[in-house]
Design an enzyme around this catalytic site. Structure first.
Site, PDB file in Angstrom:
ATOM      1  N   GLY A  96      43.304  72.863  23.907  1.00  8.01           N
ATOM      2  CA  GLY A  96      42.015  72.216  23.678  1.00  8.01           C
ATOM      3  C   GLY A  96      41.724  71.138  24.697  1.00  8.01           C
TER       4      GLY A  96
ATOM      5  N   SER B  36      47.246  65.492  14.390  1.00  6.39           N
ATOM      6  CA  SER B  36      46.692  65.523  13.039  1.00  6.39           C
ATOM      7  C   SER B  36      45.548  64.519  12.981  1.00  6.39           C
ATOM      8  CB  SER B  36      47.800  65.207  12.020  1.00  6.39           C
ATOM      9  OG  SER B  36      47.302  65.191  10.710  1.00  6.39           O
TER      10      SER B  36
ATOM     11  N   TYR C 218      37.991  70.041   6.385  1.00  3.88           N
ATOM     12  CA  TYR C 218      38.817  69.573   7.504  1.00  3.88           C
ATOM     13  C   TYR C 218      40.139  68.978   7.031  1.00  3.88           C
ATOM     14  CZ  TYR C 218      40.016  66.707  11.636  1.00  3.88           C
ATOM     15  OH  TYR C 218      40.638  66.131  12.707  1.00  3.88           O
TER      16      TYR C 218
ATOM     17  N   SER D 261      39.492  70.932  27.167  1.00  6.79           N
ATOM     18  CA  SER D 261      38.198  70.883  27.842  1.00  6.79           C
ATOM     19  C   SER D 261      37.497  69.542  27.698  1.00  6.79           C
ATOM     20  CB  SER D 261      37.288  72.001  27.322  1.00  6.79           C
ATOM     21  OG  SER D 261      37.058  71.858  25.935  1.00  6.79           O
TER      22      SER D 261
ATOM     23  N   LYS E 267      44.561  69.473   7.993  1.00  6.75           N
ATOM     24  CA  LYS E 267      45.462  68.445   8.515  1.00  6.75           C
ATOM     25  C   LYS E 267      46.586  68.143   7.521  1.00  6.75           C
ATOM     26  CE  LYS E 267      43.295  67.959  12.403  1.00  6.75           C
ATOM     27  NZ  LYS E 267      43.908  68.461  13.656  1.00  6.75           N
TER      28      LYS E 267
END
Length: 284
Positions: A8, A136, A150, A10, A154
């Site tokens: 991830g 996390s 969400y 970007s 986590k």
């Protein structure tokens, strides 16, 4: 030269972590779902002559993860650090979100981490060395509206990380959980009041995020902590990051489960007053 995989990469925390590791002398494999969207990372790496290679990897796909990790091992014998950062967020009330929302977030934030982790464990175990850092959130220990989709991802990530740490310690592989608080990322900026919902909690928590972001904590704060952990020899499992992370976790710890539910179910003014009295923030 040590090697690190950052998923991830970007933007946000992943972007800053890739730069931090490369500047510290790591050979960085920055993985992204869409390589066309990383012009800034490539330009920064070229300008500073940083050892960053951008690779396409969709953490939601077994084939994509396996192909990418295989390609990485064709370039290096060992991966010293894996930073599982790739993640997505959906927010709203549980009644009003779709089951697809729940599945999408769990697929990326939990199963995506498992795919990447399982792909590097055999080599780390053979080398008897390595560090797996799972990103996390304070939401990994705190559950409240509108993060009903969400937060479970986590919580699950923290549970599997804790179990994995027990399995891998005998092989001298460290497993670490990083728990950022409210950090200035696209994900945090997306949580705003003004959402149409029958549940007031959806909007008032968005107000808390926006109030906190008036004094933004940059993604680089988390990236610096991740690098510090990787370069250390600490076996500490959990690392809250950001000025509000530990206070949030401590605040939750002062309440029973029933008090937490009652407080989050309270009328708006009661909730707003409690936030202002506890944290000095007017989130109305």
């Amino acid at each position: 030269m040590k090697s690190a995989i950052i998923t991830g990469a970007s933007r946000g925390i992943g972007f800053e972590t890739a730069l931090a590791f490369a500047r510290a002398g790591y050979n960085v494999f920055a993985t992204v779902r869409n390589p066309d969207g990383v012009a800034e990372l490539k330009e920064t790496a070229a300008r500073e002559s940083l050892p960053i290679k951008v690779l396409k990897m969709d953490v939601n796909s077994d084939e994509s993860v396996n192909d990418c990790i295989h390609a990485i091992y064709e370039e290096t014998d060992t991966i010293d650090v894996l930073v599982n950062n790739a993640g997505i967020e959906r927010h709203g009330s549980i009644e009003e979100m779709t089951l697809t929302d729940f599945r999408d977030v769990m697929e990326t934030n939990y199963f995506g981490v498992l795919r990447c982790t399982k792909a590097v464990i055999p080599q780390m175990r053979a080398s008897r060395d390595g560090c797996i850092i799972n990103i996390s959130s304070v939401a990994g220990k705190i559950a409240n509206t509108p993060l009903g989709a969400y937060a479970p991802t986590k919580h699950a990530l923290e549970a599997v990380s804790e179990a994995l740490a027990q399995e891998l310690k005998q092989h001298h592989i460290r497993v670490v959980i990083v728990q950022p608080g409210i950090i200035d990322t696209d994900m945090a900026q997306a949580l705003k009041p003004g959402v149409s919902s029958i549940y007031p909690q959806v909007n008032r928590f968005g107000g808390l995020f926006q109030a906190s972001l008036k004094s933004p904590r940059p993604s680089s704060m988390v990236a610096d902590k991740i690098l510090e952990i990787a370069d250390s020899s600490s076996w500490q499992l959990r690392h809250p990051v950001g000025p509000d992370a530990a206070p949030f976790l401590g605040w939750r710890g002062t309440m029973t489960d029933e008090q937490w539910v009652d407080w989050n179910a309270a009328e708006d003014e009661v909730w707003f007053d409690a936030v202002q009295n506890t944290f000095g923030m007017d989130v109305r």
